[in-house]
Design an enzyme around this catalytic site. Structure first.
Site, PDB file in Angstrom:
ATOM      1  N   THR A  58     -26.458  71.053 -42.608  1.00  0.00           N
ATOM      2  CA  THR A  58     -27.016  69.942 -41.839  1.00  0.00           C
ATOM      3  C   THR A  58     -25.909  69.274 -41.033  1.00  0.00           C
ATOM      4  OG1 THR A  58     -28.750  69.526 -43.470  1.00  0.00           O
ATOM      5  CG2 THR A  58     -28.170  67.697 -42.022  1.00  0.00           C
ATOM      6  N   THR A  61     -22.444  70.283 -36.365  1.00  0.00           N
ATOM      7  CA  THR A  61     -21.747  71.569 -36.385  1.00  0.00           C
ATOM      8  C   THR A  61     -22.634  72.660 -36.972  1.00  0.00           C
ATOM      9  OG1 THR A  61     -19.668  70.369 -36.703  1.00  0.00           O
ATOM     10  CG2 THR A  61     -19.611  72.738 -37.035  1.00  0.00           C
ATOM     11  N   GLU A 137     -27.298  69.141 -50.009  1.00  0.00           N
ATOM     12  CA  GLU A 137     -26.168  70.000 -49.639  1.00  0.00           C
ATOM     13  C   GLU A 137     -25.399  70.447 -50.876  1.00  0.00           C
ATOM     14  OE1 GLU A 137     -25.090  68.284 -45.159  1.00  0.00           O
ATOM     15  OE2 GLU A 137     -24.177  67.366 -46.920  1.00  0.00           O
TER      16      GLU A 137
END
Length: 264
Positions: A58, A61, A137
């Site tokens: 997420t 980048t 994440e």
């Protein structure tokens, strides 16, 4: 290991001669931060192979990496890819691009994850979560066989918290009590803890999991990161923190003079 930055695939703006990024070039190409991010992202996708289960990161980048994976799928250069998104935003992006998706319940082992980071120290420890997705994440990237982090050189720091907030996800119940305890925990480092807000402070930022984020702003190095991690996680009310310790297997750093690949 350092290699010259290649021009972007499909980019007219960066369609330059192959030697343009060489340190010896008299007129080096000046790249924007987003262009550097895209170079790092495309390099990371070179590690993707058909049949892999992928953690889809997420942020600005990681978005480039997801776009590139979709391009290669549509071109037939990648096949049988399954993505596990680390946020609702990435889920929406992947669905819109036609990337097949699943979750950790169905695929508890992830072959490879590609994601960005807010900070990277000399030991490849990370700070993540300034975008608000740190819990998902960490869940996905801790289940990976290989975790590739993609950053531009502005993300390299001397110590955790050197460039900004170190996020901590907390439950909404008595969040101020938890915030005060977090600040006291790192009082020796000049810590200031602030609840994250949205829309110019008009409302509290809420994560994909329905929690809040307390950002820790540190004036000094907090010392042993494993000790700090344990102390944070022992506080009732804390869900997870944004230090990703000893998780990255490879960090790809894009700078004006080329790409540096750092391996664990």
């Amino acid at each position: 290991m350092a290699i010259p930055c290649p021009p972007f695939i499909g980019s007219e703006k960066l369609s330059v001669e192959s030697g343009a990024m060489s340190p010896s070039s008299p007129s080096p190409l000046i790249l924007t931060q987003d262009e550097l991010k895209k170079i790092a992202a495309y390099k990371a996708v070179d590690f993707v192979q058909s049949g892999m289960v992928l953690g889809l990161g997420t942020g600005s980048t990681a978005k480039h990496a997801v776009d590139r994976i979709a391009d290669l799928l549509h071109q037939g250069k990648l096949k049988d890819i399954v993505g596990i998104p680390t946020s609702k935003k990435t889920h929406q992006q992947a669905v819109s691009l036609g990337i097949p998706l699943s979750d950790l319940d169905s695929h508890p082992v992830v072959d490879l994850a590609i994601d960005g980071a807010d900070e990277v120290d000399s030991n490849l420890n990370l700070v993540k979560g300034r975008g608000g997705s740190l819990l998902r994440e960490k869940m996905i990237e801790s289940a990976c066989k290989k975790f590739i982090v993609i950053v531009d050189e502005s993300k390299l720091v001397a110590h955790v918290g050197a460039s900004g907030a170190m996020p901590v996800e907390v439950v909404p119940f008595c969040w101020k009590f938890t915030q005060d305890r977090l600040q006291n925990l790192f009082d020796y480092a000049g810590c200031v803890a602030k609840l994250r807000t949205d829309n110019g402070g008009e409302k509290i930022f809420v994560t994909d999991n329905g929690n809040y984020i307390v950002d820790l702003f540190l004036e000094k190095d907090i010392g042993d990161l494993n000790v700090a991690s344990g102390a944070i996680l022992r506080l009732a009310g804390v869900v997870e923190h944004g230090m990703f310790l000893d998780m990255a297997t490879t960090v790809i750093v894009a700078g004006e003079l080329g790409i540096t690949i750092k391996n664990k």
